[in-house]
Design a protein around this motif. Structure first.
Motif, PDB file in Angstrom:
ATOM      1  N   PRO B 232       0.832  -1.207   0.000  1.00 12.24           N
ATOM      2  CA  PRO B 232       0.000   0.000   0.000  1.00 12.24           C
ATOM      3  C   PRO B 232       0.867   1.259   0.000  1.00 12.24           C
ATOM      4  O   PRO B 232       2.039   1.178   0.340  1.00 12.24           O
ATOM      5  N   GLY B 233       0.286   2.382  -0.371  1.00 17.08           N
ATOM      6  CA  GLY B 233       1.022   3.641  -0.402  1.00 17.08           C
ATOM      7  C   GLY B 233       1.556   3.982   0.979  1.00 17.08           C
ATOM      8  O   GLY B 233       0.827   3.938   1.962  1.00 17.08           O
ATOM      9  N   ARG B 234       2.837   4.245   1.080  1.00 15.93           N
ATOM     10  CA  ARG B 234       3.438   4.527   2.392  1.00 15.93           C
ATOM     11  C   ARG B 234       4.705   5.344   2.215  1.00 15.93           C
ATOM     12  O   ARG B 234       5.226   5.461   1.107  1.00 15.93           O
ATOM     13  N   VAL B 235       5.189   5.884   3.343  1.00 13.26           N
ATOM     14  CA  VAL B 235       6.474   6.589   3.320  1.00 13.26           C
ATOM     15  C   VAL B 235       7.570   5.538   3.390  1.00 13.26           C
ATOM     16  O   VAL B 235       7.616   4.729   4.310  1.00 13.26           O
ATOM     17  N   PHE B 236       8.463   5.518   2.408  1.00 14.21           N
ATOM     18  CA  PHE B 236       9.519   4.510   2.375  1.00 14.21           C
ATOM     19  C   PHE B 236      10.790   5.046   3.040  1.00 14.21           C
ATOM     20  O   PHE B 236      11.434   4.350   3.810  1.00 14.21           O
ATOM     21  N   ARG B 237      11.134   6.279   2.724  1.00 13.70           N
ATOM     22  CA  ARG B 237      12.356   6.838   3.303  1.00 13.70           C
ATOM     23  C   ARG B 237      12.292   8.361   3.212  1.00 13.70           C
ATOM     24  O   ARG B 237      11.644   8.895   2.322  1.00 13.70           O
ATOM     25  N   GLU B 238      12.973   9.022   4.150  1.00 16.15           N
ATOM     26  CA  GLU B 238      13.066  10.475   4.076  1.00 16.15           C
ATOM     27  C   GLU B 238      14.530  10.869   3.940  1.00 16.15           C
ATOM     28  O   GLU B 238      15.386  10.341   4.632  1.00 16.15           O
ATOM     29  N   ILE B 239      14.785  11.760   3.002  1.00 21.17           N
ATOM     30  CA  ILE B 239      16.163  12.174   2.732  1.00 21.17           C
ATOM     31  C   ILE B 239      16.274  13.682   2.910  1.00 21.17           C
ATOM     32  O   ILE B 239      15.515  14.434   2.287  1.00 21.17           O
ATOM     33  N   ASP B 240      17.176  14.122   3.732  1.00 19.43           N
ATOM     34  CA  ASP B 240      17.415  15.559   3.871  1.00 19.43           C
ATOM     35  C   ASP B 240      18.343  16.034   2.767  1.00 19.43           C
ATOM     36  O   ASP B 240      19.209  15.305   2.317  1.00 19.43           O
ATOM     37  N   VAL B 241      18.127  17.262   2.318  1.00 19.78           N
ATOM     38  CA  VAL B 241      19.012  17.847   1.306  1.00 19.78           C
ATOM     39  C   VAL B 241      19.648  19.088   1.928  1.00 19.78           C
ATOM     40  O   VAL B 241      19.153  20.200   1.764  1.00 19.78           O
ATOM     41  N   PRO B 242      20.758  18.911   2.648  1.00 23.17           N
ATOM     42  CA  PRO B 242      21.316  20.035   3.414  1.00 23.17           C
ATOM     43  C   PRO B 242      22.210  20.940   2.569  1.00 23.17           C
ATOM     44  O   PRO B 242      23.257  21.354   3.023  1.00 23.17           O
ATOM     45  N   GLU B 243      21.802  21.212   1.357  1.00 23.48           N
ATOM     46  CA  GLU B 243      22.581  22.111   0.502  1.00 23.48           C
ATOM     47  C   GLU B 243      22.116  23.541   0.736  1.00 23.48           C
ATOM     48  O   GLU B 243      20.936  23.776   0.992  1.00 23.48           O
ATOM     49  N   PRO B 244      23.033  24.493   0.643  1.00 17.97           N
ATOM     50  CA  PRO B 244      22.663  25.881   0.969  1.00 17.97           C
ATOM     51  C   PRO B 244      21.736  26.523  -0.071  1.00 17.97           C
ATOM     52  O   PRO B 244      21.731  26.121  -1.238  1.00 17.97           O
ATOM     53  N   PHE B 245      20.988  27.487   0.410  1.00 14.95           N
ATOM     54  CA  PHE B 245      20.171  28.346  -0.459  1.00 14.95           C
ATOM     55  C   PHE B 245      20.830  29.695  -0.503  1.00 14.95           C
ATOM     56  O   PHE B 245      21.595  30.020   0.419  1.00 14.95           O
ATOM     57  N   PRO B 246      20.549  30.580  -1.446  1.00  8.78           N
ATOM     58  CA  PRO B 246      19.728  30.299  -2.626  1.00  8.78           C
ATOM     59  C   PRO B 246      20.437  29.376  -3.610  1.00  8.78           C
ATOM     60  O   PRO B 246      21.654  29.423  -3.727  1.00  8.78           O
ATOM     61  N   ARG B 247      19.642  28.565  -4.284  1.00  6.06           N
ATOM     62  CA  ARG B 247      20.216  27.623  -5.229  1.00  6.06           C
ATOM     63  C   ARG B 247      19.975  28.142  -6.639  1.00  6.06           C
ATOM     64  O   ARG B 247      18.868  28.528  -6.978  1.00  6.06           O
ATOM     65  N   GLY B 248      21.008  28.111  -7.434  1.00  5.77           N
ATOM     66  CA  GLY B 248      20.871  28.591  -8.809  1.00  5.77           C
ATOM     67  C   GLY B 248      21.476  27.583  -9.764  1.00  5.77           C
ATOM     68  O   GLY B 248      21.627  26.402  -9.423  1.00  5.77           O
ATOM     69  N   ASP B 249      21.810  28.048 -10.949  1.00  6.89           N
ATOM     70  CA  ASP B 249      22.356  27.152 -11.960  1.00  6.89           C
ATOM     71  C   ASP B 249      23.654  26.497 -11.495  1.00  6.89           C
ATOM     72  O   ASP B 249      23.950  25.356 -11.852  1.00  6.89           O
ATOM     73  N   ALA B 250      24.425  27.212 -10.667  1.00  4.76           N
ATOM     74  CA  ALA B 250      25.686  26.649 -10.191  1.00  4.76           C
ATOM     75  C   ALA B 250      25.429  25.376  -9.382  1.00  4.76           C
ATOM     76  O   ALA B 250      26.195  24.412  -9.461  1.00  4.76           O
ATOM     77  N   PHE B 251      24.327  25.383  -8.651  1.00  4.95           N
ATOM     78  CA  PHE B 251      24.006  24.210  -7.828  1.00  4.95           C
ATOM     79  C   PHE B 251      23.750  22.977  -8.690  1.00  4.95           C
ATOM     80  O   PHE B 251      24.160  21.870  -8.361  1.00  4.95           O
TER      81      PHE B 251
END
Ligand SMILES: Nc1ncnc2c1ncn2[C@@H]1O[C@H](COP(=O)(O)OP(=O)(O)OP(=O)(O)O)[C@@H](O)[C@H]1O
Ligand SMILES: [Mg+2]
Lengths: 266, 281
Positions: B232-251
């Motif tokens: 059934p539909g469920r949360v499988f995993r949570e992943i943090d994205v600790p990259e800095p903001f603001p994010r632009g094309d360089a990111f």
């Protein structure tokens, strides 16, 4: 300035008009060449002569028919829209009433017209009632369908922003219904004219009447065939005019946004 | 299942205050449809203020269902949904505004773009001069100021989508839900709109829930990614994205971006392997 032949307007109107003129010419030529008697097939010129001599009577008849048609159409539009609003209140209401709307639709107007004419004292009113009955159904069914055909995404959006029933009706349901509503009106306007003419025939055979159908009946009795053609021509012209008016109204209401009214960009 | 505590965010979280109060919380809610199909197993998820959370997972894992629970368009069969620790009645008040962007633009074809964008304000009874100013602002924000008087059919698909986003932003939402908003667009347009969205979020810092099928999109935009599995539909995993903001094309071209994309790809593969095994979760 663009020459007339190249203008878009001319390209639209030109061919059918030209076809008409050629056919009229052929018709006139055939009648003269073979000396066909007027009571079999009158030449267009003979019909035109009737217009010259009999214009006041014919125009009065046309006006009378148009009056019945317009009143019946207006009645059908108003009543049909109200009934549709009742229908969409609940499926149960629609289910219990819709069969009767269908019965109204399938009963030929020629069959009920005598009854209505007997029941309703005022002939004019009876004619309007007959024609309105014929014109009613397309308004009911199209408007009902239109009011129900709402984009589910937009319905969700309205729910999300906590729109009240009145807001939803005015801002979502009614605009969504407009294309089908106008399509219904267009059918209904033609039917109103047919209904009016049929009712006039029935009333005319009963000895009372006015209107173009009555003129056709009278001309038949007198074997005045050119006059019959003239009346017939006026009925057709009235039908075409109604159609054009409705198409114009639809374009006015939907032209800016609806696909069916989209014109090629020039 | 214990309720997830206020999410401990990545180092470079935007905003002055640490994310505290959840904007929306799913409390062991599940969804069984009228035909008996199980859309969601009981799951819990909280999206805090200032978070940008993406939902990603195989088709049919219940992302849209979860989002419609958050928008109160459907009710859970069991469990609860809370908005700012309260019921849906209080949603719409100052500081608790909710907007939704659909997969297609869902504009009213009979109304000009300005009138479409204005709709939420009209429904809320915002007075005209104020509404006019906010509509103009929202349209400028998505770069459609010169299209205010056009009808939807006169715009391209990307422009229509931007109009739809302007309509969602015009109320200055505190919680913005988006269901594959750029799914129907080409990659070039999508990248540009993603960049615009990231910049906007950085400025406004609303809580955001973003459904997508694109790994790149999820990594580019999110502070946290929720990977879902089906059946059934469920949360499988949570992943943090600790990259800095603001994010632009360089990111987009950075090593950190590539690493995150790789990690998410692996998680997605595992999620799709774990799907389709009935109640094995
Ligand atoms: N109204 C409904 N009645 C019955 N089943 C439904 C209904 N809505 C959704 N489902 C089922 O629930 C499951 C989840 O659907 P949902 O639309 O949430 O998936 P999704 O993750 O958004 O998929 P996609 O990525 O393809 O958009 C699917 O198996 C779907 O068939
Ligand atoms: Mg979906």
């Amino acid at each position: 300035m663009t020459p007339l032949v190249q203008s878009a307007r001319f390209r639209e109107v030109g061919p059918p008009v030209l076809t008409g003129l050629v056919l009229l010419g052929l018709w006139e030529g055939t009648c003269r060449l073979f000396g066909i008697p007027e009571f079999l097939l009158p030449a267009p010129s003979a019909v035109a002569r009737v217009f010259a001599t009999d214009a006041p009577t014919l125009l009065r008849a046309l006006l009378s028919t148009l009056e019945v048609t317009v009143m019946a159409f207006g009645l059908a539009a108003v009543v049909g829209t109200l009934v549709a609003f009742v229908f969409v209140q609940s499926r149960a209401v629609e289910r219990s009433l819709f069969p009767y709307a269908v019965m109204l639709q399938v009963t030929p107007v020629v069959a009920i017209a005598p009854l209505i004419i007997i029941l309703v004292k005022d002939t004019r009113l009876a004619l309007v009632a007959c024609a309105a009955l014929v014109a009613l159904f397309p308004v009911i069914s199209n408007t009902t369908l239109g009011l129900r055909t709402v984009d589910p995404g937009l319905a969700n959006l309205f729910a999300l922003h906590k729109a009240g029933p009145l807001q939803t009706l005015v801002r979502l349901r009614i605009p969504s219904a407009l294309p089908l509503f106008f399509a219904g009106l267009r059918i209904s306007s033609g039917l109103a004219l047919i209904g009016a003419v049929v009712a006039e025939f029935v009333a005319g055979t009963g000895g009372t009447g006015s209107g173009l159908a009555y003129e056709i009946l009278q001309s038949g009795f007198q074997l005045d065939i050119p006059r019959m053609f003239a009346a017939l021509f006026l009925i057709t012209a009235a039908g075409v005019a109604l159609f054009l008016i409705m198409a114009g109204l639809t374009r006015l209401a939907l032209g800016d946004w609806h696909e069916s009214e989209r014109r090629p960009e020039r | 299942m214990p309720v997830r505590a206020a999410h401990a965010g990545p180092a470079d979280r935007p905003g002055d205050a640490p994310p505290g109060a959840p904007a929306v919380e799913i409390l062991s809610a599940d969804k069984v449809f009228a035909n008996g199909a199980r859309g969601l197993a009981p799951l819990s998820l909280a999206v805090g203020e200032g978070e940008f959370v993406s939902l990603i997972g195989p088709s049919g894992c219940g992302k849209s269902t979860l989002l419609s629970l958050m928008a109160n368009l459907q009710q859970p069969t069991d469990g609860r949904v809370l908005w700012w620790r309260g019921g849906f009645d209080a949603v719409g008040r100052e500081g608790r505004r909710l907007s939704l962007v659909f997969q297609d633009a869902t504009l009213m074809p009979w109304a000009r773009i300005a009138a479409n964008v204005r709709l939420p304000l009209d429904l809320a009874g915002v007075p005209t001069p104020q509404a006019d100013a906010r509509v103009a602002e929202a349209l400028a924000l998505v770069g459609l100021a010169d299209r205010a008087r056009h009808y939807p059919r006169q715009l391209s698909g990307g422009m229509r989508m931007r109009a739809s986003i302007a309509r969602a932003l015009v109320t200055e939402p505190n919680l913005l839900l988006m269901d594959e908003p750029f799914g129907a667009l080409d990659e070039f347009t999508r990248n540009r709109l993603d960049a615009d969205l990231a910049a906007l979020w950085w400025r406004r810092r609303f809580a955001a829930v973003f459904v997508t099928h694109s790994i790149y999109e999820a990594v580019f935009l999110s502070t946290r990614i929720v990977v879902m599995a089906a059946n059934p539909g469920r949360v499988f995993r949570e992943i943090d994205v600790p990259e800095p903001f603001p994010r632009g094309d360089a990111f987009r071209t950075s090593a950190g971006f590539a690493d995150q994309c790789r990690a998410l790809s692996v998680a997605l593969m595992e999620a799709s392997l774990a799907s389709g095994q009935g109640a094995a979760a």
